[in-house]
Motif scaffolding. Structure first.
Motif, PDB file in Angstrom:
ATOM      1  N   UNK A   7       0.864  -1.169   0.000  1.00 13.82           N
ATOM      2  CA  UNK A   7       0.000   0.000   0.000  1.00 13.82           C
ATOM      3  C   UNK A   7       0.909   1.229   0.000  1.00 13.82           C
ATOM      4  N   UNK A   8       0.685   2.141  -0.939  1.00 12.81           N
ATOM      5  CA  UNK A   8       1.531   3.328  -1.030  1.00 12.81           C
ATOM      6  C   UNK A   8       0.681   4.556  -1.332  1.00 12.81           C
ATOM      7  N   UNK A   9       1.135   5.695  -0.829  1.00 11.33           N
ATOM      8  CA  UNK A   9       0.529   6.973  -1.199  1.00 11.33           C
ATOM      9  C   UNK A   9       1.501   8.093  -0.847  1.00 11.33           C
ATOM     10  N   UNK A  10       1.326   9.223  -1.503  1.00  7.07           N
ATOM     11  CA  UNK A  10       2.159  10.389  -1.231  1.00  7.07           C
ATOM     12  C   UNK A  10       1.763  10.947   0.131  1.00  7.07           C
ATOM     13  N   UNK A  11       2.752  11.089   1.015  1.00  6.44           N
ATOM     14  CA  UNK A  11       2.520  11.661   2.346  1.00  6.44           C
ATOM     15  C   UNK A  11       2.650  13.174   2.324  1.00  6.44           C
ATOM     16  N   UNK A  12       3.576  13.678   1.493  1.00 13.38           N
ATOM     17  CA  UNK A  12       3.822  15.118   1.419  1.00 13.38           C
ATOM     18  C   UNK A  12       4.476  15.441   0.085  1.00 13.38           C
ATOM     19  N   UNK A  13       4.174  16.631  -0.410  1.00 18.87           N
ATOM     20  CA  UNK A  13       4.802  17.128  -1.634  1.00 18.87           C
ATOM     21  C   UNK A  13       5.558  18.395  -1.270  1.00 18.87           C
ATOM     22  N   UNK A  19       7.447  12.708  -0.509  1.00 16.72           N
ATOM     23  CA  UNK A  19       7.666  11.547   0.338  1.00 16.72           C
ATOM     24  C   UNK A  19       6.495  10.605   0.131  1.00 16.72           C
ATOM     25  N   UNK A  20       6.820   9.344  -0.162  1.00 11.09           N
ATOM     26  CA  UNK A  20       5.806   8.320  -0.354  1.00 11.09           C
ATOM     27  C   UNK A  20       5.957   7.300   0.769  1.00 11.09           C
ATOM     28  N   UNK A  21       4.855   7.010   1.443  1.00 15.17           N
ATOM     29  CA  UNK A  21       4.844   5.967   2.455  1.00 15.17           C
ATOM     30  C   UNK A  21       4.409   4.662   1.827  1.00 15.17           C
ATOM     31  N   UNK A  22       5.140   3.589   2.113  1.00 16.06           N
ATOM     32  CA  UNK A  22       4.805   2.266   1.580  1.00 16.06           C
ATOM     33  C   UNK A  22       4.746   1.274   2.735  1.00 16.06           C
ATOM     34  N   UNK A  23       3.638   0.543   2.825  1.00 19.22           N
ATOM     35  CA  UNK A  23       3.469  -0.495   3.840  1.00 19.22           C
ATOM     36  C   UNK A  23       3.352  -1.831   3.129  1.00 19.22           C
ATOM     37  N   UNK A  24       4.072  -2.838   3.642  1.00 20.01           N
ATOM     38  CA  UNK A  24       4.073  -4.168   3.032  1.00 20.01           C
ATOM     39  C   UNK A  24       3.522  -5.188   4.023  1.00 20.01           C
ATOM     40  N   UNK A  25       2.498  -5.916   3.596  1.00 23.01           N
ATOM     41  CA  UNK A  25       1.926  -7.001   4.390  1.00 23.01           C
ATOM     42  C   UNK A  25       2.189  -8.311   3.683  1.00 23.01           C
TER      43      UNK A  25
END
Length: 168
Positions: free
Chosen positions: A80-86, A92-98
């Motif tokens: 799961x990824x999305x831009x946290x800040x521009x 910055x993109x946060x990525x979570x891996x399950x």
């Protein structure tokens, strides 16, 4: 340089990727290679940041990555990824891996990463990105924390730039 574009919602950059761990993705113990997981993180971050700025992007950095749970042969990886800040030309993109056991359905948090991506224009030079429109308290929290991490990254880089070269 072009003027900064209008803001875009954080939801517009969301990515959900699913992969199965095959034999070529694993080491001699039947666990996924860390580098393979890192490749998928980089890919998810690239997709999210491209969705945000609609231009080519490159990876500038990945914050430290700690693997919390093994990913086994045959498991399903969900990213799961999305831009946290521009910022100006970076995001910055946060990525979570399950990791999901396909037989039991049990999921484990494998790892998370913060990836800094830089937008490029047609000549390969950094170019301004749209601002980020954070609508929910969670999105605003992520944006604040990303700004703090960015400040820390820049301070660390500044300290490293001032150090003398080895052997001098």
């Amino acid at each position: 340089m072009h003027a900064r574009q209008s803001r875009k919602p954080a939801t517009a950059s969301r990515v959900e990727m699913t992969e199965i761990v095959l034999p070529e993705d694993t080491n001699q113990y039947g666990h996924a290679w860390g580098g393979r997981v890192m490749t998928l993180i980089d890919k998810a971050a690239a997709i999210a940041s491209t969705r945000h700025c609609r231009t080519n992007v490159v990876t500038a950095s990945v914050d430290s990555l700690t693997f919390r749970a093994p990913v086994k042969l045959g498991h399903i990886l969900k990213l799961y990824a999305s831009v946290n800040a521009a910022f100006h030309t970076s995001m910055e993109v946060g990525v979570k891996v399950l990791s999901e056991d396909p037989l039991s359905g049990l999921q484990a948090h494998c790892c998370s990463a913060f990836v800094t991506m830089v937008a490029l224009d047609a000549t390969g030079r950094p170019t301004p990105v749209p601002g980020l429109l954070s609508r929910t308290p969670e999105e605003r929290r992520r944006q604040r924390e990303a700004a703090r991490r960015r400040s820390a990254r820049l301070a660390l880089r500044s300290r490293k730039d001032r150090r003398p070269a080895p052997g001098r």
